[in-house]
Design a protein around this motif. Structure first.
Motif, PDB file in Angstrom:
ATOM      1  N   ARG A 146       0.803  -1.222   0.000  1.00 35.29           N
ATOM      2  CA  ARG A 146       0.000   0.000   0.000  1.00 35.29           C
ATOM      3  C   ARG A 146       0.835   1.272   0.000  1.00 35.29           C
ATOM      4  NH1 ARG A 146      -5.353  -1.093   3.579  1.00 35.29           N
ATOM      5  NH2 ARG A 146      -5.740  -3.176   2.790  1.00 35.29           N
ATOM      6  N   ALA A 147       2.099   1.153  -0.263  1.00 38.34           N
ATOM      7  CA  ALA A 147       2.990   2.308  -0.171  1.00 38.34           C
ATOM      8  C   ALA A 147       2.932   3.182  -1.416  1.00 38.34           C
ATOM      9  CB  ALA A 147       4.428   1.838   0.046  1.00 38.34           C
ATOM     10  N   ILE A 148       3.197   4.443  -1.207  1.00 40.25           N
ATOM     11  CA  ILE A 148       3.426   5.396  -2.285  1.00 40.25           C
ATOM     12  C   ILE A 148       4.872   5.837  -2.135  1.00 40.25           C
ATOM     13  CG2 ILE A 148       2.894   7.706  -3.135  1.00 40.25           C
ATOM     14  CD1 ILE A 148       0.013   7.258  -2.151  1.00 40.25           C
ATOM     15  N   ASP A 185       8.280  15.171  -4.412  1.00 46.85           N
ATOM     16  CA  ASP A 185       7.239  15.943  -5.078  1.00 46.85           C
ATOM     17  C   ASP A 185       5.896  15.670  -4.409  1.00 46.85           C
ATOM     18  OD1 ASP A 185       5.370  17.105  -6.740  1.00 46.85           O
ATOM     19  OD2 ASP A 185       5.934  15.959  -8.522  1.00 46.85           O
ATOM     20  N   TRP A 186       5.456  16.600  -3.544  1.00 49.59           N
ATOM     21  CA  TRP A 186       4.205  16.407  -2.831  1.00 49.59           C
ATOM     22  C   TRP A 186       2.989  16.513  -3.738  1.00 49.59           C
ATOM     23  CZ3 TRP A 186       2.569  13.968   1.089  1.00 49.59           C
ATOM     24  CH2 TRP A 186       3.433  13.693   2.142  1.00 49.59           C
ATOM     25  N   ILE A 187       3.103  17.227  -4.834  1.00 52.40           N
ATOM     26  CA  ILE A 187       1.976  17.322  -5.766  1.00 52.40           C
ATOM     27  C   ILE A 187       1.676  15.917  -6.308  1.00 52.40           C
ATOM     28  CG2 ILE A 187       1.122  18.343  -7.910  1.00 52.40           C
ATOM     29  CD1 ILE A 187       1.541  20.360  -5.572  1.00 52.40           C
ATOM     30  N   ARG A 203      -4.682  10.512  -3.276  1.00 52.51           N
ATOM     31  CA  ARG A 203      -6.105  10.714  -3.587  1.00 52.51           C
ATOM     32  C   ARG A 203      -6.642   9.542  -4.395  1.00 52.51           C
ATOM     33  NH1 ARG A 203      -8.541  15.626  -2.844  1.00 52.51           N
ATOM     34  NH2 ARG A 203      -9.950  15.198  -4.575  1.00 52.51           N
ATOM     35  N   HIS A 204      -5.882   9.111  -5.397  1.00 57.04           N
ATOM     36  CA  HIS A 204      -6.305   7.975  -6.224  1.00 57.04           C
ATOM     37  C   HIS A 204      -6.431   6.708  -5.375  1.00 57.04           C
ATOM     38  CE1 HIS A 204      -6.681   5.318  -9.657  1.00 57.04           C
ATOM     39  NE2 HIS A 204      -5.713   4.582  -9.134  1.00 57.04           N
ATOM     40  N   LEU A 233     -10.500   9.020  -4.245  1.00 54.24           N
ATOM     41  CA  LEU A 233     -10.964  10.381  -4.504  1.00 54.24           C
ATOM     42  C   LEU A 233     -10.653  10.771  -5.942  1.00 54.24           C
ATOM     43  CD1 LEU A 233      -9.792  12.195  -1.255  1.00 54.24           C
ATOM     44  CD2 LEU A 233     -12.090  11.380  -1.819  1.00 54.24           C
ATOM     45  N   PRO A 234     -11.443  11.665  -6.516  1.00 51.19           N
ATOM     46  CA  PRO A 234     -11.141  12.126  -7.876  1.00 51.19           C
ATOM     47  C   PRO A 234      -9.905  13.019  -7.856  1.00 51.19           C
ATOM     48  CG  PRO A 234     -12.985  13.363  -6.987  1.00 51.19           C
ATOM     49  CD  PRO A 234     -12.657  12.277  -5.986  1.00 51.19           C
ATOM     50  N   PRO A 235      -9.249  13.178  -9.003  1.00 50.95           N
ATOM     51  CA  PRO A 235      -8.088  14.077  -9.044  1.00 50.95           C
ATOM     52  C   PRO A 235      -8.485  15.488  -8.637  1.00 50.95           C
ATOM     53  CG  PRO A 235      -8.272  12.816 -11.087  1.00 50.95           C
ATOM     54  CD  PRO A 235      -9.515  12.549 -10.291  1.00 50.95           C
TER      55      PRO A 235
END
Length: 168
Positions: free
Chosen positions: A115-117, A122-124, A131-132, A136-138
């Motif tokens: 489940r990692a990102i 780059d926080w954006i 969100r994905h 959640l939608p973009p």
């Protein structure tokens, strides 16, 4: 990807952290009240052995502590490796030959988790991925840096910019 060589002065460099559920053990029939009924994910046990030969390995689980002995038993049964349940509330690092089962995110050279990102600075991008991942939608466009007169009623995107102005 950042390379973290083994460094005697850095205890975190000595270990690899691996998530348990859906990374080592499959859950084809769902959670099932915490019982460990799944089989190893293909390649998981061979990878545990390979990593355990070069670094200390700890297994992270969000399961309540009462399940940790069962996790250790499952690992021992399927890997043949010695396991240990973490009983040290102050532990920050793991340097040992056995697999440590813990619910703490200890210092490590690398983590393996379903489940990692991966954060690349780059926080954006990280926020968009998060969100994905949570359905959640973009977000509409990039966060906009607020003016100094902006009050406390900021949209989530501008709140991000307010809290992290160096990212705008």
């Amino acid at each position: 990807m950042t390379v973290v060589p083994l460094d005697p002065a850095s205890p975190a460099s000595h270990a690899v952290g691996i998530d348990f559920d859906q990374t080592l053990v499959a859950h084809d029939d769902g959670w099932q009240d915490g019982r460990i009924y799944g089989k190893p994910i293909p390649g998981a046990m061979e990878s545990l052995h390979a990593l355990n030969k070069v670094r200390s390995v700890f297994i992270m689980t969000a399961r309540p502590r009462c399940y940790h002995p069962a996790v250790a038993g499952w690992l021992r049964e399927h890997s043949g490796l010695e396991t240990l349940v973490d009983e040290d509330p102050e532990r920050a690092y793991w340097q040992g030959d056995s697999l440590l089962v813990t619910n703490k995110k200890l210092g490590a050279a690398v983590y393996i988790d379903d489940r990692a990102i991966r954060f690349t600075g780059d926080w954006i991008s990280a926020l968009a991925q998060a969100r994905h991942a949570i359905g959640l939608p973009p977000a509409a466009g990039r966060p906009v840096c607020p003016s100094p007169a902006a009050g406390p009623a900021l949209a989530p995107q501008t709140d991000f910019a307010r809290r992290f102005p160096d990212r705008c």
